[in-house]
Design a protein around this motif. Structure first.
Motif: not given
Length: 974
Positions: A17-26, A40-53
């Motif tokens: 199972i892929n437990t990695n996060y993906t972080l989109f920045k700048n 801004g940055s957008l963090l996702i994991k398991d198909g959902k948004i974890v945090s954004v800001g």
């Protein structure tokens, strides 16, 4: 730890199972319409948004993607779709209608299929999903588009990497409705839009009755309908008047329908605004018509041209009206057209933030999924778009659409745009080279002076490969390969036709004046096109301003009062506040508009007791009784025949149901207020219903052999049975015990209680006698026999019963049961004390009823004043509105016609026709309107030719034939 808790076996290797996060920045993050974060940055994991800001911590096991210079938006949400759910095809045939349901344990009508679950028929369609994803969509609400009550839909994520369990966001997204029948049954009822409306109204009554535990047997359709009432209720319509019909149903049933509109709401935006409903709106704007051939151009009506010109304003008009609406790709030939349609809507005034909301937050809100879809927010699904710039800008490229955290590459962001004109130097020669569409499907043109050479291009991974022939005829070619850079010339080794190598360099040319001019021309196209102004109604001969009541003084007219005063010479009539204020000689009124009526005749407006104009359908033929249907639900207020009737002096009509069944539908008595709303035209306190006798109702001429009755005897028995049922229904209703509301029985009870009145289609004396006797046996009276061409045979009995006769002046022998008709019919009925009128039953005849009335003077010697009453006061009495119209009397409605001469002359022309003090037809204004129609068509034709000359796609000119409806016009509704 999560893997250890899975309940399914692993038989195909080690489960990881892929437990990695993906972080989109700048990135520039567009969290929702109007809410943006730069860098801004957008963090996702398991198909959902974890945090954004603005600042998001990067977990150790995060994959980091730098989106500097790029923008991120929520993916679009499609609220109305049939994605992955195939609509069943009709597989039945045969000429004989089917009247009974085919299913047991379900609702009595096959077209109510609330038990349908879209999941049962759903199959993920990878190709359709790809098209939707490339258009920007991340989730769709889909359903089975079949039937009136269509059951519940499902909400699906367009994640082609996932499986059904992962993609299904909701197995019950909404409950769906339409006015269209199911393809799975050929049950006849309903056969009209008014029948569909009545059935849906009844279904909700029955569902409430069923929910109360009042039914001993199971009804799976009603159970499902009730179970789905906690969902959004989405109702599909096919145009403006479906919108208004749905809104009316919403008020009557108390169900807050979300309306899938037709895209033409702009035509009556005030009425649409008044519904207060939420909408799902298509943007499938039409192409211009090809009007280059003047002969073909004549086929295109002004209404068609106006729709092409005005429809792109629809989203902007809805926004200006403050309505909540989502945009759907439904109706487009492909989702890929969405972008071009949006760009067109922007040119016509649609705000881009509104468009973004209509594609993201609004559809999510309508589906009750605001926390999961349509925004970039924690715990929402990781459905988002990555673009090169602001989403709806002309040059913006959509690079990627992530759905449930799964990447879909639309265009490779690493590809450099190298479109432009270049100079290629190699082998001692110089060539002109032009590259276009480099980020899509690149193409190249190479010229040696003015000679165009054969050439082709490949452009991948930053490498350009161009091959071109030595000259126009030879097959030998030269090949150059270069690693491209956006800001410096390209150079390298070229392979010449003889196989030898040499050097080359490619430099970009500076923009020429011509190119700058072309760019300026492109910019000019962004200017909002000229939009023709709306009219009332928005068709030919519509008024630029809605006409209003005026204070008018008619001077020195010959006034036909239809009262004891008779015909008054050189008399004045003052109209004020929509009423007849004064009648007399030498009248004056300060501020009144004075009309010199010297030598002219002023009469009350003609009233057509039997009309079928201004309707979308006439017959609900699916059952032998359709007492529950209402002609008001099928009124077409834009019908040009309203204007034509006004030009013939007609101010009021009874829009009657047809004669396909013994008990027809409820009438709509209408004042012909051209350009007004349906509610403004229909008189709700005039309560009538159509009955019918004879050949039509026993289906002599349309091949039905399974519907009772088949004989005239059966017609009598049917009336008796239905009225007996109505008596029993009323007794149950008045007993104080629970009872099921039945709209059909409610209508028949109104007849029994003299709260609704029968106009009966009739011909032969035996049936006329029969229906009077049936009525007398139930202690009520028939109001009017219409047609009644054998009325002269039973005029004494009619007078005794108290029934009126509304007939034709001189029609006969057009079918078997009319063989005994005579032109003296009206005169004989009148001579026996029967309230007599002349009607049309025909759109053409309706506008010359003045001449039809005159024929009774020839055939039977009816005095001129009495003959005139046949089309004015007498039909007013038949319709129980003689207290307000039908004669010229102080206090009555100012429904008046000014005639150029003696009103029953073939030379008489209606110069002014007013309804309640408003002039809706004026012969001088009519001339101006004719000129404006031609001017508008010419202007719109020029616009369409301009569109064609710019290379825009056009559609063939096509003629829309107007269907004239009459008593026996049948519809098949699918």
């Amino acid at each position: 730890m999560v893997s250890a808790q899975e309940y399914y076996p692993v038989n195909d290797g080690v489960k990881s199972i892929n437990t990695n996060y993906t972080l989109f920045k700048n990135a520039t993050l567009h969290l929702s319409p109007g809410k943006t974060i730069s860098n801004g940055s957008l963090l996702i994991k398991d198909g959902k948004i974890v945090s954004v800001g603005k600042s998001v911590d990067s977990p150790k096991n995060a994959v980091v993607i730098d989106l500097e210079g790029k923008h991120v938006y929520p993916s679009f949400v499609e609220a109305y779709s049939t994605f992955g759910v195939k609509t069943p095809e009709r597989s039945f045939g045969g000429r004989s209608p089917q009247y009974e349901a085919t299913r047991e344990g379900y609702y009595w009508n096959d077209h109510i299929r609330a038990e349908t679950n879209a999941l049962d028929a759903f199959k993920y369609d990878n190709k359709a999903a790809k098209d939707l994803v490339e258009a920007g969509f991340g989730a769709v609400s889909t359903h089975m588009a079949d039937g009136l009550a269509r059951g519940n839909g499902i909400l699906v994520a367009l994640n082609s990497e996932g499986n059904t369990a992962e993609r299904l966001l909701d197995t019950r997204s909404a409950q769906f409705f339409s006015f269209n029948k199911s393809n799975l049954s050929q049950q006849s009822y309903p056969s009209s839009v008014m029948g569909s409306t009545a059935l849906i109204r009844q279904v909700f009554e029955d569902a409430e009755w069923y929910a109360g535990g009042n039914v001993d047997t199971r009804d799976l359709s009603l159970e499902a309908l009730n179970a789905n009432m906690d969902l959004p209720q989405i109702f599909y319509g096919e145009g403006l008047y479906d919108d208004l019909r749905i809104a009316s149903l919403s008020k009557e049933t108390g169900v807050p329908f979300i309306i899938v509109g037709g895209g033409d709401e702009y035509k009556r935006i005030g009425e649409v605004k008044a519904t207060g409903a939420s909408y799902i709106i298509p943007i499938n704007f039409q192409d211009a018509y090809d009007v280059e051939d003047p002969y073909q151009a004549d086929f295109v009506s002004l209404s068609q041209m106006l729709e092409w010109n005005q429809a792109p304003t629809n989203p902007a008009k809805l926004d200006e009206a403050g309505l909540t609406f989502a945009i759907t790709s439904n109706g487009l030939k492909s989702p890929g057209m969405l972008s071009s349609m949006l760009k067109k809507a922007f040119k016509y005034g649609l705000d881009k933030e509104t468009a973004l909301a209509a594609l993201t937050t609004i559809p999510a809100q309508l589906l009750g999924k605001s926390e999961e879809l349509g925004t970039l927010s924690p715990n929402a699904w990781a459905n988002f778009l990555i673009t090169s710039g602001e989403l709806f800008e002309e040059e913006t490229i959509l690079y990627e659409n992530w759905v449930q955290g799964s990447q879909n590459v639309i265009k490779d962001a690493s590809i450099i745009d190298i479109d432009g004109s270049y100079t290629l130097n190699t082998g001692g020669k110089s060539y002109d080279m032009t590259i276009s569409k480099s980020t899509e499907r690149p193409s190249v043109t190479v010229k040696d002076g003015e000679t165009k050479l054969g050439s082709k291009v490949a452009y991948n991974d930053g490498w350009l490969n161009v091959t071109f022939t030595g000259d126009a005829d030879k097959k030998e070619y030269t090949r150059v390969i270069a690693q491209v850079s956006p800001n410096t010339p390209w150079s390298g080794k070229a392979i010449l036709p003889d196989g030898s190598e040499t050097s080359f360099n490619i430099s970009k040319k500076p923009s020429t004046e011509t190119e700058e001019e072309e760019k300026e021309d492109d910019d000019k196209e962004e200017v909002a096109p000229e939009v023709m102004p709306l009219t009332y109604p928005n068709v030919a001969y519509g008024y630029e301003e809605k006409p209003e009541a005026e204070t008018i003084l008619f001077k020195n007219a010959t006034v036909w009062t239809n009262e004891e005063a008779g015909i008054l010479e050189e008399t004045d009539v003052l109209v004020k506040n929509g009423k007849i204020a004064k009648v007399g000689k030498g009248l004056s009124a300060g501020g009144a508009k004075v009309v010199d009526a010297t030598g002219k005749h002023l009469t009350s407006g003609i009233i057509d007791e039997h009309s079928h104009i201004a309707a979308f359908s006439i017959n609900e033929s699916g059952q032998n009784s359709s007492a529950e249907v209402r002609m008001k639900d099928a009124v077409n207020p834009d019908d040009i025949d309203i204007y034509r009737d006004l030009a013939g002096g007609v101010t009021t009509i009874q829009l009657l149901h047809g004669s396909a069944n013994p008990i027809g539908g409820q009438s709509a008595v209408m004042k012909l207020k051209w350009g007004s709303s349906i509610d403004e035209m229909v008189l709700d306190d005039a309560k009538f219903i159509k009955f019918a006798l004879g050949e039509n109702v026993k289906q002599s001429n349309w091949g039905s052999y399974s519907r009772f009755p088949q004989t005239r005897m059966g017609v009598q028995q049917m009336f008796t049975d239905y009225f007996q049922r109505a008596k029993e229904y009323e007794a149950k209703k008045n007993s104080g015990e629970p009872y099921r509301t039945d709209y059909e029985m409610e209508t028949l009870v109104e007849i029994l209680n003299a709260d609704r009145f029968i106009t009966s289609h009739s011909y032969v004396q035996s049936e006329i006698n029969m229906l009077m006797k049936v009525a007398e046996s139930f202690d009520f009276r028939i109001n009017t026999f219409t047609h009644i061409l054998e009325g002269y045979k039973v005029a004494d009995k009619m007078q005794e019963h108290g029934v009126a006769g509304s007939t034709f002046s001189d029609w006969w022998a057009y079918k078997y049961e009319v063989n005994d008709a005579i032109p003296y019919n009206a005169a004989i009925m009148w001579s026996q004390g029967v309230l007599t009128g002349i009607n049309s039953d025909d759109a053409e005849m309706s506008r010359r009823l003045n001449q039809e009335a005159a024929k009774t003077m020839k055939y039977g010697g009816v005095p001129e004043e009495e003959a005139w009453k046949f089309v004015t006061l007498n039909p007013a009495k038949m319709l129980h509105i003689d207290d307000r119209t039908g004669s010229i009397k102080e206090g009555k409605d100012a429904d008046l016609v000014l005639w150029s001469t003696y009103p029953m002359s073939v030379s008489a022309v209606a110069e002014k026709t007013m309804v309640e003090g408003v002039v809706y037809f004026d012969i001088e204004t009519d001339k101006e309107l004719k000129e404006k129609v031609e001017a508008k068509k010419n202007k719109l034709s020029t616009m369409m030719l301009g569109a064609k000359n710019k290379g825009l796609k056009t559609q063939p000119a096509k003629k829309n034939e107007k269907q004239r409806l009459d008593c026996d016009t049948l519809e098949t509704l699918y």
